[in-house]
Write a protein that holds these residues in place. Structure first.
Motif, short mmCIF file in Angstrom:
data_model
loop_
_atom_site.label_atom_id
_atom_site.label_comp_id
_atom_site.label_asym_id
_atom_site.label_seq_id
_atom_site.Cartn_x
_atom_site.Cartn_y
_atom_site.Cartn_z
N SER A 16 0.82 -1.21 0.00
CA SER A 16 0.00 0.00 0.00
C SER A 16 0.86 1.26 0.00
O SER A 16 0.40 2.33 -0.37
CB SER A 16 -0.93 0.01 1.21
N GLU A 17 2.13 1.11 0.43
CA GLU A 17 3.01 2.27 0.46
C GLU A 17 3.81 2.43 -0.84
O GLU A 17 4.05 3.53 -1.30
CB GLU A 17 3.99 2.16 1.64
N LYS A 18 4.24 1.27 -1.39
CA LYS A 18 5.16 1.35 -2.53
C LYS A 18 4.64 0.71 -3.80
O LYS A 18 5.24 0.89 -4.87
CB LYS A 18 6.47 0.63 -2.17
N LYS A 112 -5.52 2.15 -0.38
CA LYS A 112 -4.31 2.70 -0.99
C LYS A 112 -3.70 1.71 -1.97
O LYS A 112 -3.27 2.09 -3.06
CB LYS A 112 -3.29 3.07 0.10
N ILE A 116 -3.23 2.19 -6.08
CA ILE A 116 -1.97 2.05 -6.81
C ILE A 116 -2.06 0.97 -7.88
O ILE A 116 -1.57 1.14 -8.98
CB ILE A 116 -0.82 1.69 -5.84
N ARG A 178 -4.39 11.33 0.69
CA ARG A 178 -3.15 11.91 0.14
C ARG A 178 -2.49 12.85 1.13
O ARG A 178 -1.28 12.91 1.21
CB ARG A 178 -3.45 12.64 -1.17
N GLN B 118 1.24 8.29 -7.26
CA GLN B 118 1.16 9.35 -6.25
C GLN B 118 1.73 8.98 -4.88
O GLN B 118 2.25 9.83 -4.18
CB GLN B 118 -0.27 9.79 -6.09
N PHE B 119 1.63 7.70 -4.51
CA PHE B 119 2.09 7.33 -3.18
C PHE B 119 3.60 7.06 -3.14
O PHE B 119 4.20 6.90 -2.09
CB PHE B 119 1.32 6.13 -2.64
N HIS B 120 4.22 7.03 -4.34
CA HIS B 120 5.68 6.86 -4.41
C HIS B 120 6.40 8.13 -4.06
O HIS B 120 7.53 8.11 -3.61
CB HIS B 120 6.11 6.49 -5.84
N SER B 125 1.68 13.51 -5.55
CA SER B 125 0.35 13.65 -4.97
C SER B 125 0.01 15.13 -4.82
O SER B 125 -1.15 15.53 -4.94
CB SER B 125 0.24 12.89 -3.65
#
Lengths: 211, 211
Positions: A16-18, A112, A116, A178, B118-120, B125
DNA sequence: GTCTATAAGAAGATAGAC
DNA sequence: GTCTATCTTCTTATAGAC
């Protein structure tokens, strides 16, 4: 929690982060506190971890949908509640929906990850759409429909009314995903939104406090 | 179009479909019709291609923001237009905004890429938020403010009114990005939304056709 | 079930001819 | 500027001891 579940949990956090492709099996293993090869005793390969997450997500969603259905049915049974629903109760309804989506850790990481990975796999965008667009519109629509029947609210088009209720909530949610630091501002906006929504759709003959 | 620009264009298409990590340099080269090593004569590495896309995006956005500003200023100058704006004109306003975001190829691919990436990177974002949330709210808010001043619409809170106008458009946009086959349905909903919006916020003394 | 060692393969990037 | 050949690095996954 056993290792098998901890792998799933840490993998979800990382995905969810990367995003899937940027997470290495060794990263997941690291977090769990084992070495990468040990992880293959629990899951056939990296993809199997991802699939297990999706499966788990679907399981929880179904469970939850069932709970909502029951609430919905309950609500229908004693629709009396909705006949005299106040503005404050409407605000609570919206805030609960919003805060549940925003703060439930599992839900948040899933959302999230789906955001992505959605263009990677059509199935994922389907899940996203159902969970964050179609289901909430359908459920909220049902509640608002009851309020219209009860004569609390008034409209010629409940579908659009529901869009007017939920779309701002959805938008505030994507903002907070975000930029979490905007949550306080978002909650204020949310409250103002619902008050104005209530004023706009309230039956004409109903008078509002302080006006 | 020269090779350097074609690389950027094809890379954007691929990144927006699969995400940066899932696109290989060889894929981009393939589409351009050259071999991967040739691509390194134009860009230092894969990251440099991505950076060039972002730079180009920022350039276009600034250009466009300038154009919007000018339109806005023009609108302010001859605010006469907004004094007698009809429901149909309001619908046109919303549809144009919606269809521009949806159909402009460059915009569409950028938005999809931003959604995925966006989360990278926080910067991405930020760009997304500015472009699809804050700027439209601010621009639409300005127009609606004028309509309130002109007495066409009525509200105690223009900010929330703007949210009520734009949030459904934003939501329909995210639907169509994921499921383009729902565009026709979305356009119908959009029109119904704006008609209802106009009815809700129209000055009380104003009578609507057919009512 | 966990480890170390290592194979197998994928993808980014360079060398050097044309 | 483009190519073929190749290097390098990174990552997944397996082998086999404990």
């Amino acid at each position: 929690m056993d290792t098998k579940h901890r792998i799933l949990d840490e993998a979800l956090t990382l995905f969810s982060e990367k995003g899937y492709a940027n997470v290495f099996v060794a990263d997941i293993a690291d977090r769990v506190g084992i070495k990468a090869p040990s992880l293959y005793k629990h899951y056939k390969n990296k993809q199997a971890i991802f699939d297990a997450i999706i499966e788990e997500m679907n399981r929880r969603f179904l469970e939850q949908a069932g709970a909502l259905q029951i609430n919905g049915t309950d609500a229908l049974v004693d629709a009396e509640i909705y006949k005299n629903i106040s503005e404050d109760q409407l605000i609570t309804l919206g805030k609960n929906l919003f805060l549940y989506f925003l703060h439930d850790e599992y839900t948040r990481r899933f959302r999230k990850m789906l955001t992505i990975e959605q263009f990677h796999d059509k199935k994922l965008s389907d899940v996203y759409m159902k969970k964050y667009v179609d289901d909430p519109l359908s459920y909220q629509g049902m509640l608002l429909e009851m309020m219209v029947s009860a004569g609390v609210l008034q409209t010629e088009n409940v579908e659009i009314m529901t869009l007017h209720f939920y779309a701002p909530i959805y938008m505030l949610l994507t903002i907070c995903d975000r930029e979490p630091e905007r949550e306080t501002e978002a909650l204020k906006t949310l409250e103002a939104h619902i008050r104005q929504f209530n004023r706009l759709y309230a039956r004409n003959e109903k008078k509002h406090s302080g006006q």
